[in-house]
Design a protein around this motif. Structure first.
Motif, PDB file in Angstrom:
ATOM      1  N   LEU A  68       0.854  -1.233   0.022  1.00  0.00           N
ATOM      2  CA  LEU A  68      -0.012   0.133   0.146  1.00  0.00           C
ATOM      3  C   LEU A  68       0.892   1.237   0.099  1.00  0.00           C
ATOM      4  O   LEU A  68       1.745   1.566   0.905  1.00  0.00           O
ATOM      5  CB  LEU A  68      -0.824  -0.005   1.150  1.00  0.00           C
ATOM      6  N   GLN A  69       0.645   2.043  -0.951  1.00  0.00           N
ATOM      7  CA  GLN A  69       1.296   3.335  -1.140  1.00  0.00           C
ATOM      8  C   GLN A  69       0.422   4.339  -0.394  1.00  0.00           C
ATOM      9  O   GLN A  69      -0.713   4.661  -0.681  1.00  0.00           O
ATOM     10  CB  GLN A  69       1.639   3.931  -2.480  1.00  0.00           C
ATOM     11  N   THR A  70       0.775   5.176   0.650  1.00  0.00           N
ATOM     12  CA  THR A  70       0.028   6.154   1.104  1.00  0.00           C
ATOM     13  C   THR A  70       0.598   7.614   0.835  1.00  0.00           C
ATOM     14  O   THR A  70       1.472   7.861   0.960  1.00  0.00           O
ATOM     15  CB  THR A  70       0.456   5.942   2.797  1.00  0.00           C
ATOM     16  N   SER A  71      -0.524   8.408   0.627  1.00  0.00           N
ATOM     17  CA  SER A  71      -0.332  10.037   0.573  1.00  0.00           C
ATOM     18  C   SER A  71      -1.667  10.706   1.157  1.00  0.00           C
ATOM     19  O   SER A  71      -2.555  10.187   1.358  1.00  0.00           O
ATOM     20  CB  SER A  71      -0.275  10.244  -1.027  1.00  0.00           C
ATOM     21  N   PHE A  72      -1.252  11.825   1.393  1.00  0.00           N
ATOM     22  CA  PHE A  72      -2.245  12.556   2.099  1.00  0.00           C
ATOM     23  C   PHE A  72      -2.482  13.826   1.246  1.00  0.00           C
ATOM     24  O   PHE A  72      -1.819  14.409   0.498  1.00  0.00           O
ATOM     25  CB  PHE A  72      -1.707  12.944   3.581  1.00  0.00           C
ATOM     26  N   SER A  73      -3.998  14.373   1.615  1.00  0.00           N
ATOM     27  CA  SER A  73      -4.208  15.723   1.082  1.00  0.00           C
ATOM     28  C   SER A  73      -3.369  16.727   1.638  1.00  0.00           C
ATOM     29  O   SER A  73      -2.781  16.530   2.793  1.00  0.00           O
ATOM     30  CB  SER A  73      -5.629  16.018   1.561  1.00  0.00           C
ATOM     31  N   LYS A  74      -3.488  18.053   1.214  1.00  0.00           N
ATOM     32  CA  LYS A  74      -2.726  18.886   1.757  1.00  0.00           C
ATOM     33  C   LYS A  74      -2.670  19.316   3.213  1.00  0.00           C
ATOM     34  O   LYS A  74      -2.012  19.494   3.609  1.00  0.00           O
ATOM     35  CB  LYS A  74      -3.247  20.391   0.834  1.00  0.00           C
TER      36      LYS A  74
END
Length: 110
Positions: A68-74
């Protein structure tokens, strides 16, 4: 509002949530098994990643948490989880999408 994306109709509701219709893959030209990317965006709360991984694991037993690659909103209000797996059938994909989009933490699934 409705948008077309690669032949799949996607419904965007007034509250900015996106739901993939139950028959989203009915007209898609997928040949199984196939490599399939999935992206799930939802609320960035402590149980989000664990919840989404449990749903993925139920429908795709070979998926590993470290894939799982995780990224976040600003502002870090939302979290996006992305992975790729080998989809075995249309039924598998339909059931996975139904369960993901029914989860209250999920805002959209692509």
């Amino acid at each position: 509002m409705s948008d077309k994306n690669n032949g799949i109709n996607i419904q965007i509701d007034e509250d900015d949530t996106t739901q993939v219709p139950n028959d989203a893959f009915e007209n898609a030209e997928l040949k199984f098994p196939c490599d399939f990317p999935i992206s799930v965006m939802g609320l960035n709360v402590p149980e989000y990643k664990e919840t989404i991984f449990a749903i993925l694991k139920k429908h795709v037993p070979e998926v590993e948490e470290n894939s799982l690659q995780t990224s976040f909103s600003k502002n870090r209000k939302y979290c996006s989880l992305k992975t790729r797996f080998t989809a075995q059938s249309r039924e598998q994909m339909d059931e996975l999408y139904k369960e993901l989009t029914a989860n209250e933490l999920v805002k959209w699934v692509l």
